[in-house]
Design a protein around this motif. Structure first.
Motif, PDB file in Angstrom:
ATOM      1  N   UNK A 106       0.832  -1.211   0.000  1.00 30.14           N
ATOM      2  CA  UNK A 106       0.000   0.000   0.000  1.00 30.14           C
ATOM      3  C   UNK A 106       0.865   1.259   0.000  1.00 30.14           C
ATOM      4  N   UNK A 107       1.934   1.247   0.767  1.00 27.24           N
ATOM      5  CA  UNK A 107       2.818   2.406   0.883  1.00 27.24           C
ATOM      6  C   UNK A 107       3.487   2.745  -0.451  1.00 27.24           C
ATOM      7  N   UNK A 108       3.801   1.735  -1.240  1.00 27.68           N
ATOM      8  CA  UNK A 108       4.466   1.954  -2.523  1.00 27.68           C
ATOM      9  C   UNK A 108       3.488   1.979  -3.708  1.00 27.68           C
ATOM     10  N   UNK A 109       2.198   1.854  -3.440  1.00 29.01           N
ATOM     11  CA  UNK A 109       1.205   1.817  -4.518  1.00 29.01           C
ATOM     12  C   UNK A 109       0.758   3.225  -4.921  1.00 29.01           C
ATOM     13  N   UNK A 110       0.707   3.474  -6.217  1.00 31.43           N
ATOM     14  CA  UNK A 110       0.204   4.749  -6.732  1.00 31.43           C
ATOM     15  C   UNK A 110      -1.315   4.726  -6.877  1.00 31.43           C
TER      16      UNK A 110
ATOM     17  N   UNK B  65      -5.487  10.262  -5.603  1.00 31.08           N
ATOM     18  CA  UNK B  65      -6.554  10.726  -6.489  1.00 31.08           C
ATOM     19  C   UNK B  65      -6.079  10.743  -7.936  1.00 31.08           C
ATOM     20  N   UNK B  66      -4.885  11.262  -8.186  1.00 32.07           N
ATOM     21  CA  UNK B  66      -4.356  11.345  -9.549  1.00 32.07           C
ATOM     22  C   UNK B  66      -3.719  10.049 -10.029  1.00 32.07           C
ATOM     23  N   UNK B  67      -3.549   9.084  -9.128  1.00 35.86           N
ATOM     24  CA  UNK B  67      -2.936   7.788  -9.437  1.00 35.86           C
ATOM     25  C   UNK B  67      -1.515   7.931  -9.986  1.00 35.86           C
ATOM     26  N   UNK B  68      -0.788   8.962  -9.527  1.00 41.63           N
ATOM     27  CA  UNK B  68       0.565   9.172 -10.048  1.00 41.63           C
ATOM     28  C   UNK B  68       1.635   9.232  -8.960  1.00 41.63           C
ATOM     29  N   UNK B  69       1.241   9.255  -7.702  1.00 40.18           N
ATOM     30  CA  UNK B  69       2.234   9.249  -6.629  1.00 40.18           C
ATOM     31  C   UNK B  69       1.827   8.235  -5.570  1.00 40.18           C
TER      32      UNK B  69
ATOM     33  N   UNK C 257      11.181  21.595  -0.244  1.00 39.84           N
ATOM     34  CA  UNK C 257       9.726  21.601  -0.454  1.00 39.84           C
ATOM     35  C   UNK C 257       9.390  20.426  -1.373  1.00 39.84           C
ATOM     36  N   UNK C 258       8.316  19.689  -1.080  1.00 38.58           N
ATOM     37  CA  UNK C 258       8.002  18.499  -1.862  1.00 38.58           C
ATOM     38  C   UNK C 258       7.383  18.829  -3.211  1.00 38.58           C
ATOM     39  N   UNK C 259       7.541  17.931  -4.147  1.00 36.34           N
ATOM     40  CA  UNK C 259       6.981  18.089  -5.478  1.00 36.34           C
ATOM     41  C   UNK C 259       5.526  17.625  -5.499  1.00 36.34           C
ATOM     42  N   UNK C 260       5.210  16.565  -4.761  1.00 37.01           N
ATOM     43  CA  UNK C 260       3.844  16.044  -4.739  1.00 37.01           C
ATOM     44  C   UNK C 260       3.451  15.453  -6.079  1.00 37.01           C
TER      45      UNK C 260
ATOM     46  N   UNK D 268       5.137  16.225 -10.482  1.00 37.14           N
ATOM     47  CA  UNK D 268       6.474  15.791 -10.900  1.00 37.14           C
ATOM     48  C   UNK D 268       6.557  15.566 -12.398  1.00 37.14           C
ATOM     49  N   UNK D 269       7.718  15.894 -12.964  1.00 38.02           N
ATOM     50  CA  UNK D 269       7.979  15.619 -14.368  1.00 38.02           C
ATOM     51  C   UNK D 269       7.960  14.108 -14.591  1.00 38.02           C
ATOM     52  N   UNK D 270       8.643  13.362 -13.730  1.00 37.22           N
ATOM     53  CA  UNK D 270       8.680  11.901 -13.801  1.00 37.22           C
ATOM     54  C   UNK D 270       8.229  11.371 -12.446  1.00 37.22           C
ATOM     55  N   UNK D 271       7.040  10.795 -12.407  1.00 37.62           N
ATOM     56  CA  UNK D 271       6.448  10.338 -11.148  1.00 37.62           C
ATOM     57  C   UNK D 271       7.236   9.209 -10.489  1.00 37.62           C
ATOM     58  N   UNK D 272       8.106   8.545 -11.238  1.00 41.65           N
ATOM     59  CA  UNK D 272       8.870   7.431 -10.674  1.00 41.65           C
ATOM     60  C   UNK D 272      10.177   7.868 -10.027  1.00 41.65           C
ATOM     61  N   UNK D 273      10.550   9.120 -10.142  1.00 46.28           N
ATOM     62  CA  UNK D 273      11.778   9.624  -9.521  1.00 46.28           C
ATOM     63  C   UNK D 273      11.488  10.001  -8.069  1.00 46.28           C
TER      64      UNK D 273
END
Length: 158
Positions: free
Chosen positions: A81-85, A89-93, A111-114, A117-122
């Motif tokens: 669950x912790x690592x699941x996108x 709501x946006x299913x990207x983080x 400050x966080x990107x949330x 992000x340009x690349x959600x996997x980074x």
């Protein structure tokens, strides 16, 4: 080279070695018992002993003979669950996008990107915001030990 100087040199070296070992070893008559640490009895010690007795603290957690391992089903579910996108709501983080365990439970950014992000996997310093827009006004705090929090996690009550 004659045998006599060689024997004399070997004998001298052996004598020096044996003497140095003998000097290094403590002599039995000079051996003192180890000093006992000073016994400091004060009010704090007495209060601590009273609390230990009051709450019956023994150092043993009843019902917990072994700690759970990451391979047990509940920790596995939590990790998935912790690592699941899929939870966002946006299913990207995922939670780990901003609170990665290898980054001390945070993201190493001021400050966080949330979700921006340009690349959600980074994660971490390689995570960049689209158009350099950061709309989260506080950093990503560590998630380590948040289960022990009894009040708000942020200074502003959030």
């Amino acid at each position: 080279m004659s045998k006599q100087p060689c024997l004399l040199s070997a004998f001298t070296a052996l004598t020096v070695f044996v003497c140095s070992v003998a000097v290094a070893l403590p002599s039995p008559q000079n051996k003192r018992p180890p000093a006992k640490p000073p016994q400091i009895a004060n009010q704090l010690d007495s209060e601590l002993r009273a609390l230990i007795a009051q709450f019956e603290l023994t150092g043993h957690i009843s019902g917990q003979d072994t700690a759970p391992t990451i391979h047990d089903p509940i920790p596995q579910l939590g990790m998935q669950l912790f690592f699941s996108k899929a939870l966002g709501v946006e299913k990207c983080v995922a939670c780990a996008s901003c609170h990665h365990p290898k980054l001390g439970g945070g993201d190493s950014l001021s400050l966080p990107i949330g979700v921006n992000a340009v690349d959600a996997d980074k994660v971490g310093l390689s995570r960049q915001a689209m158009n350099d827009e950061i709309d989260i006004p506080r950093n990503s705090p560590t998630i380590f030990n948040v289960g022990l929090a009894t009040q708000a996690l942020f200074w502003d009550g959030g």
